[in-house]
Design a protein around this motif. Structure first.
Motif, PDB file in Angstrom:
ATOM      1  N   LYS A 182      46.058  52.596  69.530  1.00 25.12           N
ATOM      2  CA  LYS A 182      46.585  53.674  68.689  1.00 25.12           C
ATOM      3  C   LYS A 182      46.190  55.020  69.279  1.00 25.12           C
ATOM      4  N   ASP A 183      47.018  56.045  69.037  1.00 20.70           N
ATOM      5  CA  ASP A 183      46.638  57.376  69.492  1.00 20.70           C
ATOM      6  C   ASP A 183      45.738  58.029  68.435  1.00 20.70           C
ATOM      7  N   PHE A 187      48.972  56.408  65.509  1.00 21.94           N
ATOM      8  CA  PHE A 187      50.283  55.879  65.910  1.00 21.94           C
ATOM      9  C   PHE A 187      50.067  54.680  66.836  1.00 21.94           C
ATOM     10  N   ILE A 189      50.888  52.914  69.620  1.00 20.52           N
ATOM     11  CA  ILE A 189      51.672  53.243  70.816  1.00 20.52           C
ATOM     12  C   ILE A 189      52.394  52.021  71.391  1.00 20.52           C
ATOM     13  N   GLU A 192      55.069  50.281  69.189  1.00 24.12           N
ATOM     14  CA  GLU A 192      56.305  51.057  69.058  1.00 24.12           C
ATOM     15  C   GLU A 192      57.110  51.056  70.357  1.00 24.12           C
ATOM     16  N   SER A 205      57.593  59.230  71.073  1.00 24.18           N
ATOM     17  CA  SER A 205      56.647  60.343  71.220  1.00 24.18           C
ATOM     18  C   SER A 205      55.290  59.954  70.629  1.00 24.18           C
ATOM     19  N   TYR A 206      54.212  60.324  71.334  1.00 24.97           N
ATOM     20  CA  TYR A 206      52.861  59.947  70.914  1.00 24.97           C
ATOM     21  C   TYR A 206      51.847  60.746  71.737  1.00 24.97           C
ATOM     22  N   GLN A 219      49.722  64.942  74.460  1.00 26.63           N
ATOM     23  CA  GLN A 219      50.997  64.661  73.790  1.00 26.63           C
ATOM     24  C   GLN A 219      52.087  64.431  74.838  1.00 26.63           C
TER      25      GLN A 219
END
Length: 280
Positions: A182-183, A187, A189, A192, A205-206, A219
């Motif tokens: 996860k970021d 999120f 990553i 997704e 986007s992440y 980012q």
């Protein structure tokens, strides 16, 4: 490889015509028996066009047997079909299922090639296992992709659908399962990215885990595309800082251009005004 084996057989035949036919056949088969290639997987076999096996270095127990009616697990008459191809075209390809030298209990898909050896009505052949070829091909492709770089921070990453990182800028990530990464915003990553790849292609986007020039999270937006046959998801991203840098440069170039155009307009206007004033 079959052409090489055929050349060896032809040379032995031509140079030993004075010898007994049985002796020459043994010379040819002995010469081909121990040749290996494709990291030891590849070998040659010889058959009579009637289906009788003359030489098989892995399954030696079938030598002398007629396999005309032998079928693989997909009910394909391997020797019969390969023999027909060779009879009609002197050479050709065939796909079948066969055991491996390292696993004689399981049959794997194999692509083979046979060529007619006319002096004895034989065909000489070999085959390559699709699974092993794909494995080597993947390894070779990943090695090349791993070294692709573009721009300041551009690289290509690849995940399989289980979340294993197959290619990444940070080599220590390769081979690791990063499905639950996860970021800093929570999120997911990898999940997704895989989800997008399974649906075809698209942007995600992440906050990336590492920016090559800084070594810090940053980012970014990545474009990803699924490779369905291999269950891969391939992607590459652009960091916002790089995008902003490009935008700022373009903005400055545009400002400079605007300044120049304004100065030109002022100069032309002054000249025109001066001329009109003088004439007036």
């Amino acid at each position: 490889r079959v052409y090489e084996a055929h050349s060896i057989a032809t040379s032995l035949y031509e140079n030993n015509k004075h010898k007994n036919k049985k002796e020459v056949k043994k010379l040819i088969n002995d010469a081909l028996r121990n040749i290996r290639f494709n990291n030891g997987r590849g070998y040659f076999f010889t058959y009579e066009l009637t289906g009788k096996n003359i030489m098989h270095p892995i399954l030696t127990h079938i030598e002398g047997e007629n396999l005309w009616n032998f079928k693989d697990t997909k009910n394909k008459y391997i020797i019969r079909e390969l023999s027909d191809i060779v009879k009609n075209n002197t050479e050709g390809f065939l796909t079948w299922w066969w055991t491996k030298p390292s696993d004689k209990k399981t049959e794997y898909e194999k692509i083979g090639f046979g060529k007619l050896f006319e002096p004895y009505n034989w065909f000489i052949g070999t085959g390559e296992y699709v699974l092993d070829y794909e494995k080597e091909l993947k390894k070779e492709l990943l090695s090349k992709i791993q070294n692709i770089r573009y721009g300041k921070n551009g690289y290509i990453f690849i995940f399989n659908e289980e979340g294993i990182n197959l290619s990444h800028y940070k080599k220590s990530n390769i081979g690791k399962n990063r499905l639950n990464i996860k970021d800093i915003n929570g999120f997911e990553i990898t999940k997704e990215i895989i989800k997008m790849g399974k649906s075809g292609e698209g942007y995600v986007s992440y906050v990336g885990t590492i920016q090559p020039t800084t070594g810090e999270p940053a980012q970014k937006t990545s474009f990803v595309k699924g490779l369905e046959d291999w269950k891969w998801v391939i992607g590459s991203g652009a960091y916002f800082s790089d995008i902003n840098e490009i935008v700022n440069k373009k903005r400055e170039q545009l400002r400079e251009k605007n300044r120049s155009q304004i100065i030109e307009i002022i100069i032309i206007s002054l000249i025109a005004f001066t001329l009109l004033f003088i004439f007036t």
